[in-house]
Scaffold this active site. Structure first.
Site, short mmCIF file in Angstrom:
data_model
loop_
_atom_site.label_atom_id
_atom_site.label_comp_id
_atom_site.label_asym_id
_atom_site.label_seq_id
_atom_site.Cartn_x
_atom_site.Cartn_y
_atom_site.Cartn_z
N ARG A 159 -0.47 -9.60 12.67
CA ARG A 159 -1.37 -8.34 11.91
C ARG A 159 -2.18 -9.10 11.09
O ARG A 159 -3.19 -8.98 10.39
CB ARG A 159 -0.66 -7.73 11.19
CG ARG A 159 -0.06 -7.21 12.30
CD ARG A 159 1.68 -6.63 12.23
NE ARG A 159 1.27 -5.84 10.80
CZ ARG A 159 3.33 -5.49 10.11
NH1 ARG A 159 3.68 -5.82 10.01
NH2 ARG A 159 2.68 -4.25 9.25
N LYS A 195 0.93 -1.11 0.19
CA LYS A 195 -0.27 -0.42 0.03
C LYS A 195 1.02 1.12 -0.06
O LYS A 195 0.94 2.18 -0.43
CB LYS A 195 -0.87 0.30 1.69
CG LYS A 195 -1.88 -1.30 1.34
CD LYS A 195 -3.02 -1.23 2.30
CE LYS A 195 -2.37 -1.38 3.61
NZ LYS A 195 -1.97 -2.55 4.20
N ARG A 250 -10.26 0.69 8.04
CA ARG A 250 -9.56 -1.34 7.75
C ARG A 250 -11.25 -1.77 8.80
O ARG A 250 -10.45 -3.72 8.91
CB ARG A 250 -9.21 -1.24 8.64
CG ARG A 250 -7.27 -1.74 8.46
CD ARG A 250 -5.92 -0.81 9.23
NE ARG A 250 -5.34 -1.17 9.37
CZ ARG A 250 -4.71 -0.95 9.04
NH1 ARG A 250 -3.74 -0.07 8.35
NH2 ARG A 250 -2.81 -2.28 8.26
N ARG A 273 11.24 -2.38 12.47
CA ARG A 273 10.06 -2.33 13.22
C ARG A 273 9.13 -3.20 13.49
O ARG A 273 9.16 -4.54 13.51
CB ARG A 273 9.08 -2.22 11.97
CG ARG A 273 8.40 -0.80 11.63
CD ARG A 273 7.49 -0.05 10.66
NE ARG A 273 6.11 -0.76 10.85
CZ ARG A 273 5.31 -0.60 9.98
NH1 ARG A 273 4.91 0.75 8.14
NH2 ARG A 273 3.50 -1.19 9.56
#
Ligand code: AP5
Length: 213
Positions: free
Chosen positions: A171, A13, A88, A160
């Site tokens: 996730r 994205k 989302r 991250r």
């Protein structure tokens, strides 16, 4: 141009949003980037979001919807925008629809980038980011010249927190349970473009442009 980019974590994205932003002279609105900024600045929103993000959980709908409402009111969105990572959940999509109707700014489309779990794990596990200038690297696809150091500014490269193995799987689960429902939602709205997100970055970009016309 007003677009939503939908994909699992690491689906591309952010990468495609940056290209689309230049192509259409519009702004990229990434809720992930906005939240990371809030965390870094130690704001109230950042404090609430940090522990959820670290675990790969979604931040609450009301917080996110308010962030988007304020962002869309800014003057620089008048030419258009690329929503990267929002909505989302079905609740977020419903709020977005209402907001855009009130502003008389209908979406031109929703791009759904389809990528396998195997690709996602490879992409996210190898991603490294410069702590100083934010430049992104990938251990396999775009390695730095000197291990752990940014080519541009010499800063430290870090992983991250939510790109750690256990968090990536969480996730992915959250994506399947909450966000994947938006594919059918936008299909019903007649806005969905399904895209193969597995190809090379430039090839995926070209395919998006071809679809959008
Ligand atoms: P967010 O930052 O949005 O994370 P994400 O959706 O998991 O997306 P990523 O940034 O990891 O991946 P991406 O799809 O943008 O892929 P990218 O282009 O970077 O959100 C983080 C957290 O914030 C969430 O978990 C949640 O807690 C919270 N949050 C955010 N929005 C929220 C919302 N609306 N509601 C509630 N909570 C929210 O690519 C990844 C890597 O792959 C890069 O290294 C890139 O170079 C590489 N790559 C990309 N495309 C290709 C390609 N075609 N070929 C090879 N490599 C590629």
């Amino acid at each position: 141009m007003r677009l939503v980019l939908l994909s699992p974590p690491g689906g591309g994205k952010g990468t495609q949003a940056k290209r689309l932003m230049k192509r259409y002279s519009v702004v990229q609105i990434s809720t992930g980037d906005i939240l990371r900024q809030e965390v870094q600045e130690g704001t109230e929103i950042g404090r609430q979001a940090a522990s959820l993000m670290e675990k790969g959980e979604l931040v609450g709908d009301s917080v996110i919807i308010e962030i988007i409402r304020r962002r869309l009111e800014k003057e620089d969105t008048k030419n258009g925008f690329i929503l990267d990572g929002f909505p989302r959940t079905i609740a977020q999509a419903g709020s977005l629809k209402k907001m855009l109707e009130e502003m008389n700014l209908p979406l031109n489309g929703v791009i759904s980038l389809e990528v396998s779990d195997e690709t996602i794990i490879r992409r996210l596990g190898g991603r490294r980011i410069c702590r100083d200038c934010g430049l992104e690297y990938h251990l396999e696809f775009k390695p730095p010249k000197s291990s752990g150091r940014c080519d541009k500014c010499g800063g430290d490269l870090y992983l991250r927190d939510d790109d750690r193995e256990g968090v990536i799987s969480r996730r992915l689960k959250v994506y399947r349970e909450e966000t994947a429902l938006l594919v059918d939602y936008y299909q019903r709205e007649g806005l969905l473009y399904r895209m193969d997100g597995e190809g090379e970055i430039d090839k995926v970009f070209e395919e998006i442009i071809n679809k959008l016309g």
